[in-house]
Design a protein around this motif. Structure first.
Motif, short mmCIF file in Angstrom:
data_model
loop_
_atom_site.label_atom_id
_atom_site.label_comp_id
_atom_site.label_asym_id
_atom_site.label_seq_id
_atom_site.Cartn_x
_atom_site.Cartn_y
_atom_site.Cartn_z
N ILE A 155 0.84 -1.19 0.00
CA ILE A 155 0.00 0.00 0.00
C ILE A 155 0.88 1.25 0.00
CG2 ILE A 155 -1.66 1.35 1.36
CD1 ILE A 155 -2.94 -1.03 -0.01
N HIS A 156 1.95 1.23 0.79
CA HIS A 156 2.85 2.38 0.87
C HIS A 156 3.51 2.67 -0.48
CE1 HIS A 156 5.34 5.36 2.75
NE2 HIS A 156 6.43 4.75 2.33
N ARG A 157 3.92 1.61 -1.19
CA ARG A 157 4.49 1.82 -2.53
C ARG A 157 3.45 2.45 -3.46
NH1 ARG A 157 6.97 -3.14 -1.25
NH2 ARG A 157 5.39 -4.34 -2.35
N ARG A 158 2.21 2.01 -3.33
CA ARG A 158 1.12 2.60 -4.14
C ARG A 158 0.90 4.06 -3.78
NH1 ARG A 158 -1.47 2.92 -8.71
NH2 ARG A 158 -3.70 3.11 -8.51
N VAL A 159 1.00 4.39 -2.50
CA VAL A 159 0.87 5.78 -2.05
C VAL A 159 1.93 6.66 -2.71
CG1 VAL A 159 1.18 7.30 -0.04
CG2 VAL A 159 -0.22 5.25 0.17
N ILE A 160 3.16 6.20 -2.68
CA ILE A 160 4.25 6.97 -3.28
C ILE A 160 3.99 7.17 -4.78
CG2 ILE A 160 6.72 6.91 -3.84
CD1 ILE A 160 7.09 5.50 -1.11
N GLU A 161 3.54 6.11 -5.45
CA GLU A 161 3.25 6.21 -6.88
C GLU A 161 2.11 7.19 -7.15
OE1 GLU A 161 1.25 3.55 -10.42
OE2 GLU A 161 1.97 2.54 -8.61
N LEU A 162 1.01 7.09 -6.40
CA LEU A 162 -0.13 7.98 -6.61
C LEU A 162 0.23 9.44 -6.32
CD1 LEU A 162 -3.18 5.98 -5.24
CD2 LEU A 162 -2.78 6.72 -7.59
N ASN A 163 0.98 9.68 -5.27
CA ASN A 163 1.39 11.05 -4.95
C ASN A 163 2.26 11.63 -6.07
OD1 ASN A 163 -0.05 11.02 -2.57
ND2 ASN A 163 1.74 10.68 -1.28
N ARG A 164 3.15 10.80 -6.64
CA ARG A 164 4.00 11.26 -7.74
C ARG A 164 3.15 11.53 -8.99
NH1 ARG A 164 5.45 8.82 -12.00
NH2 ARG A 164 4.91 6.77 -11.21
N ARG A 165 2.24 10.61 -9.29
CA ARG A 165 1.38 10.78 -10.47
C ARG A 165 0.48 11.99 -10.33
NH1 ARG A 165 -1.71 5.58 -11.18
NH2 ARG A 165 -2.80 6.84 -12.72
N GLU A 166 0.03 12.28 -9.11
CA GLU A 166 -0.82 13.45 -8.89
C GLU A 166 -0.05 14.72 -9.22
OE1 GLU A 166 -2.54 16.90 -6.95
OE2 GLU A 166 -0.66 15.96 -6.40
N LEU A 167 1.18 14.81 -8.77
CA LEU A 167 2.00 15.99 -9.07
C LEU A 167 2.15 16.16 -10.58
CD1 LEU A 167 4.85 15.70 -6.42
CD2 LEU A 167 3.20 17.56 -6.62
N GLU A 168 2.47 15.09 -11.28
CA GLU A 168 2.67 15.15 -12.73
C GLU A 168 1.38 15.51 -13.45
OE1 GLU A 168 4.17 11.25 -13.51
OE2 GLU A 168 6.18 11.72 -12.76
N ALA A 169 0.28 14.91 -13.06
CA ALA A 169 -1.00 15.15 -13.73
C ALA A 169 -1.48 16.58 -13.48
CB ALA A 169 -2.05 14.16 -13.24
N ARG A 170 -1.29 17.07 -12.26
CA ARG A 170 -1.69 18.44 -11.95
C ARG A 170 -0.86 19.45 -12.74
NH1 ARG A 170 -0.07 21.16 -7.76
NH2 ARG A 170 0.66 19.28 -6.74
N LEU A 171 0.43 19.15 -12.91
CA LEU A 171 1.31 20.01 -13.71
C LEU A 171 0.86 20.00 -15.18
CD1 LEU A 171 3.85 21.80 -13.83
CD2 LEU A 171 5.16 19.71 -14.23
N ALA A 172 0.52 18.82 -15.70
CA ALA A 172 0.03 18.72 -17.09
C ALA A 172 -1.27 19.49 -17.25
CB ALA A 172 -0.15 17.25 -17.47
N LEU A 173 -2.15 19.43 -16.26
CA LEU A 173 -3.41 20.17 -16.30
C LEU A 173 -3.14 21.67 -16.31
CD1 LEU A 173 -6.48 20.35 -16.20
CD2 LEU A 173 -6.32 20.14 -13.70
N ARG A 174 -2.21 22.10 -15.50
CA ARG A 174 -1.86 23.54 -15.45
C ARG A 174 -1.36 24.01 -16.82
NH1 ARG A 174 2.48 24.40 -11.59
NH2 ARG A 174 1.03 23.43 -10.15
N HIS A 175 -0.55 23.19 -17.47
CA HIS A 175 -0.04 23.54 -18.80
C HIS A 175 -1.15 23.51 -19.84
CE1 HIS A 175 4.12 24.04 -17.84
NE2 HIS A 175 4.16 22.87 -17.22
N ALA A 176 -2.10 22.59 -19.71
CA ALA A 176 -3.21 22.51 -20.66
C ALA A 176 -4.13 23.72 -20.53
CB ALA A 176 -4.01 21.22 -20.44
N CYS A 177 -4.20 24.30 -19.33
CA CYS A 177 -5.04 25.47 -19.11
C CYS A 177 -4.46 26.72 -19.75
CB CYS A 177 -5.23 25.72 -17.61
SG CYS A 177 -6.31 24.53 -16.82
N LYS A 178 -3.16 26.72 -19.98
CA LYS A 178 -2.51 27.93 -20.55
C LYS A 178 -2.65 28.00 -22.04
CE LYS A 178 0.75 28.54 -16.88
NZ LYS A 178 2.10 28.64 -16.47
#
Length: 145
Positions: free
Chosen positions: A122-145
């Protein structure tokens, strides 16, 4: 046979750097959701939303463990918009609250074998999801521009 140009047409062409006047580039299907930029934005938002649902599901899963001593909570930072999972100690009192990342291994070490392995997965999944959230949120921010 070529058609004659209307009067003043040469002036219009000169103002547009030698090209005939045209509309500014825009999505060909305005307001239908079939254009390029809105589709990118929708896809980026869908990726972020999917990760948020996965984080919520993982949090609920850890809260259902019988006799749990800690669980995952979804933490939202207002300043940055970041949503991430954090381990928290269960119960009330001085020991309840957020568990620092560095101390989580000590908590896992106290658990019986199968449960410890489950929490480590579960902890490995947490680390993966937290990393993916950062990347996806950054991609969303770029898509908004």
């Amino acid at each position: 046979m070529a058609q004659p140009e209307p009067p003043g047409a040469a002036d219009v062409v000169d103002r547009h750097c030698g090209s005939p006047p045209c509309q500014p580039d825009a999505d060909t299907k305005a307001f239908t959701g079939r254009g390029g930029a809105p589709a990118d934005l929708r896809q980026a938002q869908a990726r972020v939303d999917k990760i948020y649902r996965q984080q919520e599901d993982l949090s609920r899963l850890t809260r259902r463990v019988r006799g749990r001593t800690f669980y995952l909570s979804v933490h939202r930072r207002k300043a940055t918009g970041q949503v991430h999972l954090r381990w928290r100690a269960a119960g009330a009192g001085a020991r309840a609250g957020h568990i620092p990342w560095g101390a989580i291994d000590a908590y896992f070490a106290q658990l019986p074998g199968a449960l410890r392995e489950w929490y480590e997965r579960i902890h490995r999944r947490v680390i993966e999801l937290n990393r993916r959230e950062l990347e996806a949120r950054l991609a969303l921010r770029h898509a908004c521009k």
